[in-house]
Write a protein that holds these residues in place. Structure first.
Motif, PDB file in Angstrom:
ATOM      1  N   THR A 104       0.835  -1.200   0.000  1.00 15.81           N
ATOM      2  CA  THR A 104       0.000   0.000   0.000  1.00 15.81           C
ATOM      3  C   THR A 104       0.877   1.260   0.000  1.00 15.81           C
ATOM      4  OG1 THR A 104      -1.692  -1.193   1.241  1.00 15.81           O
ATOM      5  CG2 THR A 104      -1.863   1.203   1.204  1.00 15.81           C
ATOM      6  N   LEU A 105       1.927   1.267   0.797  1.00 13.62           N
ATOM      7  CA  LEU A 105       2.843   2.410   0.812  1.00 13.62           C
ATOM      8  C   LEU A 105       3.541   2.585  -0.533  1.00 13.62           C
ATOM      9  CD1 LEU A 105       4.534   2.258   4.326  1.00 13.62           C
ATOM     10  CD2 LEU A 105       2.831   3.882   3.504  1.00 13.62           C
ATOM     11  N   LEU A 106       3.938   1.491  -1.164  1.00  9.56           N
ATOM     12  CA  LEU A 106       4.571   1.554  -2.477  1.00  9.56           C
ATOM     13  C   LEU A 106       3.607   2.120  -3.515  1.00  9.56           C
ATOM     14  CD1 LEU A 106       6.999   0.909  -4.307  1.00  9.56           C
ATOM     15  CD2 LEU A 106       5.961  -1.333  -4.673  1.00  9.56           C
ATOM     16  N   CYS A 107       2.369   1.655  -3.503  1.00 12.95           N
ATOM     17  CA  CYS A 107       1.359   2.162  -4.448  1.00 12.95           C
ATOM     18  C   CYS A 107       1.105   3.656  -4.212  1.00 12.95           C
ATOM     19  CB  CYS A 107       0.061   1.375  -4.315  1.00 12.95           C
ATOM     20  SG  CYS A 107       0.177  -0.299  -4.961  1.00 12.95           S
ATOM     21  N   LEU A 108       1.033   4.050  -2.956  1.00 17.28           N
ATOM     22  CA  LEU A 108       0.821   5.459  -2.625  1.00 17.28           C
ATOM     23  C   LEU A 108       1.998   6.313  -3.108  1.00 17.28           C
ATOM     24  CD1 LEU A 108      -0.932   7.588  -1.238  1.00 17.28           C
ATOM     25  CD2 LEU A 108       0.272   7.058   0.887  1.00 17.28           C
ATOM     26  N   ALA A 109       3.213   5.822  -2.898  1.00 17.69           N
ATOM     27  CA  ALA A 109       4.399   6.558  -3.359  1.00 17.69           C
ATOM     28  C   ALA A 109       4.409   6.673  -4.875  1.00 17.69           C
ATOM     29  CB  ALA A 109       5.666   5.870  -2.862  1.00 17.69           C
ATOM     30  N   LEU A 110       4.080   5.610  -5.587  1.00 13.76           N
ATOM     31  CA  LEU A 110       4.030   5.650  -7.053  1.00 13.76           C
ATOM     32  C   LEU A 110       2.952   6.616  -7.537  1.00 13.76           C
ATOM     33  CD1 LEU A 110       4.550   1.884  -7.942  1.00 13.76           C
ATOM     34  CD2 LEU A 110       6.176   3.766  -8.225  1.00 13.76           C
ATOM     35  N   PHE A 111       1.805   6.600  -6.870  1.00 12.40           N
ATOM     36  CA  PHE A 111       0.713   7.508  -7.237  1.00 12.40           C
ATOM     37  C   PHE A 111       1.140   8.965  -7.067  1.00 12.40           C
ATOM     38  CE2 PHE A 111      -3.028   9.981  -5.922  1.00 12.40           C
ATOM     39  CZ  PHE A 111      -3.764   9.902  -7.105  1.00 12.40           C
ATOM     40  N   ILE A 112       1.796   9.245  -5.938  1.00 11.03           N
ATOM     41  CA  ILE A 112       2.244  10.615  -5.675  1.00 11.03           C
ATOM     42  C   ILE A 112       3.294  11.041  -6.701  1.00 11.03           C
ATOM     43  CG2 ILE A 112       3.517  12.062  -4.026  1.00 11.03           C
ATOM     44  CD1 ILE A 112       2.041  10.522  -1.801  1.00 11.03           C
ATOM     45  N   GLN A 113       4.218  10.151  -7.040  1.00 14.78           N
ATOM     46  CA  GLN A 113       5.240  10.466  -8.048  1.00 14.78           C
ATOM     47  C   GLN A 113       4.608  10.707  -9.418  1.00 14.78           C
ATOM     48  OE1 GLN A 113       8.681  10.930  -8.017  1.00 14.78           O
ATOM     49  NE2 GLN A 113       8.253  11.164  -5.836  1.00 14.78           N
ATOM     50  N   TYR A 114       3.634   9.896  -9.772  1.00 16.87           N
ATOM     51  CA  TYR A 114       2.949  10.065 -11.054  1.00 16.87           C
ATOM     52  C   TYR A 114       2.273  11.419 -11.098  1.00 16.87           C
ATOM     53  CZ  TYR A 114      -0.306   9.546 -14.876  1.00 16.87           C
ATOM     54  OH  TYR A 114      -1.016   9.756 -16.030  1.00 16.87           O
ATOM     55  N   ARG A 115       1.585  11.777 -10.022  1.00 19.00           N
ATOM     56  CA  ARG A 115       0.890  13.070  -9.981  1.00 19.00           C
ATOM     57  C   ARG A 115       1.891  14.227 -10.041  1.00 19.00           C
ATOM     58  NH1 ARG A 115      -4.818  13.853  -8.647  1.00 19.00           N
ATOM     59  NH2 ARG A 115      -3.923  15.857  -8.171  1.00 19.00           N
ATOM     60  N   PHE A 116       3.037  14.050  -9.388  1.00 17.07           N
ATOM     61  CA  PHE A 116       4.037  15.114  -9.393  1.00 17.07           C
ATOM     62  C   PHE A 116       4.601  15.349 -10.794  1.00 17.07           C
ATOM     63  CE2 PHE A 116       8.527  16.371  -9.223  1.00 17.07           C
ATOM     64  CZ  PHE A 116       8.391  17.618  -8.651  1.00 17.07           C
ATOM     65  N   TRP A 117       4.935  14.299 -11.499  1.00 16.11           N
ATOM     66  CA  TRP A 117       5.574  14.441 -12.803  1.00 16.11           C
ATOM     67  C   TRP A 117       4.591  14.679 -13.945  1.00 16.11           C
ATOM     68  CZ3 TRP A 117      10.393  15.674 -12.802  1.00 16.11           C
ATOM     69  CH2 TRP A 117      11.218  15.247 -11.765  1.00 16.11           C
ATOM     70  N   PHE A 118       3.447  14.019 -13.915  1.00  8.89           N
ATOM     71  CA  PHE A 118       2.545  14.067 -15.064  1.00  8.89           C
ATOM     72  C   PHE A 118       1.176  14.664 -14.771  1.00  8.89           C
ATOM     73  CE2 PHE A 118       5.303  10.303 -15.548  1.00  8.89           C
ATOM     74  CZ  PHE A 118       6.043  10.741 -16.634  1.00  8.89           C
TER      75      PHE A 118
END
Length: 96
Positions: A7-21
């Protein structure tokens, strides 16, 4: 414990995706930053042009010298009793 890490990994990936794209992300920031720099350069050029125009207006308001200079340079006018002399650059001839 694995579910929590996943869950933490998915949350981190989601946040990174939102930050970049995502909306208002890094791409939007860079695009807007470039647009602002371009507008600032344009504004600087316009400010300089406006200062020159203001100086011309002040010259024209304050004295006849500015009016006479413009009449001579832009309209080719001369005062009565003046002699107009035009100096042309020397022409070079090439013989082949």
């Amino acid at each position: 414990m694995r579910l929590f890490q996943f869950t933490l990994l998915c949350l981190a990936l989601f946040i990174q995706y939102r930050f970049w794209f995502g909306h208002n992300g890094a791409n939007d920031y860079n695009r807007l930053k470039t647009a602002v720099e371009l507008h600032e350069q344009t504004n600087d050029k316009l400010i300089k042009r406006n200062k020159v125009l203001k100086a011309d207006i002040d010259d024209l308001k304050l004295g006849q010298e500015g009016v006479e200079e413009r009449a001579r340079n832009e309209l080719g006018m001369i005062k009565p009793g003046e002699t107009f002399i035009r100096v042309l650059p020397a022409q070079t001839h090439y013989d082949n």
